[in-house]
Write an enzyme that holds these catalytic residues in place. Structure first.
Site, PDB file in Angstrom:
ATOM      1  CD  GLU A  79      27.669   8.674 -16.971  1.00 25.51           C
ATOM      2  OE1 GLU A  79      28.648   9.213 -17.508  1.00 25.51           O
ATOM      3  OE2 GLU A  79      26.926   7.877 -17.562  1.00 25.51           O
TER       4      GLU A  79
ATOM      5  CG  ASP B 139      30.989   3.169 -22.051  1.00 25.38           C
ATOM      6  OD1 ASP B 139      31.211   2.819 -20.881  1.00 25.38           O
ATOM      7  OD2 ASP B 139      30.419   4.227 -22.358  1.00 25.38           O
TER       8      ASP B 139
END
Length: 668
Positions: free
Chosen positions: A437, A576
């Site tokens: 994160e 991602d």
């Protein structure tokens, strides 16, 4: 099962012969443990599988396999052995049969295990053929045998009178070749303790064979009794010098048709019904087939060094090396091919076209998986790193949000994820990390230093949007790279990003009977039934245009930053991986075309780290640049493309540095 804790009487042992070893006999302990280590090594390859052990002997090995397999069938020709196995090991199914004509149906088991058996057989090719017959498509064959080069060195016939033909590694590979592809050829070696015994006894095995056990010296007897399976090592190193050979092989496919890959009928709906708890694993299978595997192929096609960074979390790395996950993934891919065959029978023309597209994609994926990924992802990913095309980024074990962890746990998670896990899989510990994160708090850099982390990724707001430079964290040599959100959101934004373009395949609309996505985006506010059928050619054309647009925007951004700050600059666009191919089907096409300029001369985090510390880079001092990376996917794209500032590199009057959780300025 703890074999070492069971006495000979408790085992109700069979007679000891040269054709089998049995547990619980002191002078046989060395040979028993040498066999036992092979069974222990096989455990991870039979997890959850239907297993046939061909040549089970006393049955202790089948009992070991049963601790991991779904069910084990222990087959042997000796009636007394079968009766013994039935009495002693009720957890396995004992079967009497001829190894040259196995009493097992075609395609009945997931794995065949045959350890220290083939050297006893007169017709070895027939036995290998039978093992292939009973295996399901792409099933696993685990076979071990004494290494002729070390077991009977220089002899015309085997040392053991019960052996008909012993093999070298090359001869074993040749024997398997008609029906199997050998994915790993390993050898059993003495570990450190046994190597010391070799030196002390001037050959530990030779000392045992030199005289009958009853006349052994007490020191030799104690040494033999103390041997454990852990005293042996199974490795791919120096196979020709090993004691025993251990091959892991995959059954070759005879046909490319769906029915040769999947034994069920096309109407079997149960094949598509996930077992309880399998939904999360299905997400992994979809991520691999739609994204991870396709992205790796895109990267390999570039065939140039320093293109991008590729982040692999320890969790994903473990899944890609786990035999059970890989076996289930193989089934999932075969089922994908089967679903495409079923879809071809639907009457709608656009679904017939989609069926052809999915069939080709599933077939290509299946071929790639069986040829490279079937027995682990680490060799594939490690090759990318060793070729220099990517820099592999690592991460902490279990992928925790590190700012919330105490320092002790931060260090532990980083040590396990980077040093223990990654080093075991790839042979080195990554020097870079995409923090989970993008989390950071003051003091985390100390844990990075202890773990050997030299660079990490943070989000743009952490440096107040000043993402044009890489920042050394004050008091350390660790460098922080910040995501450029202006460029990142060209791809990532759900409102203005490329994936929302009308021709692209719509992620949210399913044909539930087949599980495929049959329509294009068409319009962002249209109901599913109003959307047009997906056209792969139109999607590809849009992907080509968007890739060109992205490269142009990155170049413009680099020039703008260089003008604004008077120095070469960075653009870090991080994503991602699953965005490319899974959520955005055409994303891999965009990535491939967008990365092509990088392949003509890009730069990765290691190069920019040298710049952050004031040292010249390989590409010259006057370029601007973009870092490219992937975390379980793509994390940065670009090429140093800008203009020279004066005669070379020069810093602005004030360069920011990350310090104590805030942006602090320091003068050069």
């Amino acid at each position: 099962m703890t074999i070492s804790s069971i006495s000979a009487a408790e085992w109700d042992a069979l007679p000891l012969t040269g054709e089998r070893t049995v547990p619980g006999i002191a002078h046989e302990n060395y040979w028993f443990r040498r066999h036992e280590v092979a069974y222990q090594y096989a455990l991870s390859w039979v997890r959850g599988a239907d297993v046939l052990e061909a040549g089970a002997g006393e049955g202790y090995g089948a009992a070991v396999l049963a601790t991991s397999a779904r069910q084990v069938f222990a087959l042997d020709y000796d009636l007394s052995a079968i009766e013994h196995v039935s009495r002693k090991y009720p957890q396995v199914s004992a079967i009497r049969g001829n190894l040259a004509a196995l009493p097992v149906a075609d395609a009945a088991v997931d794995a065949v295990v045959s350890l220290q058996t083939v050297e006893h057989l007169w017709n070895q090719p027939e036995f290998i053929s039978e093992c292939a017959r009973v295996l399901r498509p792409a099933g696993t064959f685990l076979i071990s045998t004494p290494n002729r080069l070390t077991f009977s060195p220089g002899l015309d016939k085997p040392l053991n009178p019960f052996h008909t033909r012993e093999l070298t590694a090359a001869e074993l590979d040749e024997l398997l070749a008609p029906h199997f592809r050998v994915s790993r050829m390993l050898g059993v070696h003495h570990g450190p303790r046994l190597r010391r015994a070799d030196k002390h006894f001037d050959g530990f095995v030779a000392a045992q064979l030199a005289e009958p056990p009853a006349t052994w010296h007490p020191e030799l007897r104690r040494a033999v009794t103390a041997v454990r399976a852990s005293d042996f090592v199974v490795t791919e190193d120096k196979v020709d010098a090993s004691l025993d050979l251990f091959a892991i092989a995959v059954k070759k496919r005879a046909s490319q048709s769906a029915r040769s890959v999947w034994s069920c009928t096309p109407t079997c709906r149960g094949c598509r019904t996930p077992a309880p708890g399998q939904s999360a694993r299905n997400g992994t299978y979809q991520a691999f087939t739609a994204s991870w595997q396709r992205v790796v192929r895109v990267i390999e096609a570039l065939d140039r060094p320093d293109v991008l960074t590729l982040g692999i979390t320890p969790t994903v790395a473990a899944m890609l090396d786990d035999p059970y996950t890989l076996r289930e993934l193989h089934t999932w891919i075969a089922n994908w091919q089967l679903r495409a065959a079923e879809l071809a029978g639907r009457p709608e023309p656009h679904l017939k076209s989609l069926a052809s597209y999915e069939w080709r994609a599933a077939s290509a994926c299946l071929d790639d998986f069986e040829s490279r990924w079937m027995h682990g992802g680490s060799p594939v990913l490690g090759q990318l790193a060793s070729s220099g095309t990517v820099e592999l980024l690592g991460g902490p074990a279990m992928h925790p949000f590190q700012p919330l962890l105490p320092s002790r746990l931060q260090r532990f998670a980083l040590a396990v994820g980077l040093d223990d896990d990654a080093r075991q899989r790839y042979g080195f510990a990554p020097a870079g990390i995409w923090a989970p994160e993008c989390g950071y708090r003051p003091g985390l850099e100390a844990s990075y230093v202890d773990a050997g982390v030299q660079r990490f990724l943070i989000d743009g707001p952490a440096v107040q949007g000043q993402t044009h430079a890489a920042y050394p964290v004050v008091g350390t040599d660790v460098v922080a790279f910040a995501r450029d959100l202006e460029v990142t959101y060209r791809v990532w934004s759900p409102k203005a990003g490329y994936p929302g373009s009308a021709p692209y395949r719509d992620f949210h609309t399913f044909d539930h009977a087949s599980g495929f996505r049959p329509v294009q985006v068409t319009g962002k506010h249209l109901p599913s039934e109003a959307k047009k059928p997906w056209d792969p050619a139109a999607g590809a054309a849009q992907a080509s245009a968007d890739a060109d647009d992205f490269v142009a925007r990155v170049r413009d951004r680099l020039v703008s930053l260089a003008d604004q700050h008077g120095q070469e600059s960075l653009v870090v666009a991080a994503y991602d991986t699953e965005l490319f191919g899974h959520w955005w089907h055409e994303g891999t096409t965009v990535a491939g075309r967008g990365l092509a300029p990088v392949a003509r001369g890009g730069r990765t985090g290691d190069d920019s780290r040298r710049r952050a510390r004031g040292r010249p880079s390989r590409a010259g001092a006057g370029d601007s640049g973009v870092i490219v990376g992937i975390r379980q996917g793509l994390a940065s794209m670009g090429r140093r493309a800008g203009r020279r500032s004066g005669g070379g590199q020069r810093e602005s009057r004030r360069s920011p540095a990350v310090h104590s959780g805030r942006l602090r300025y320091r003068r050069p």
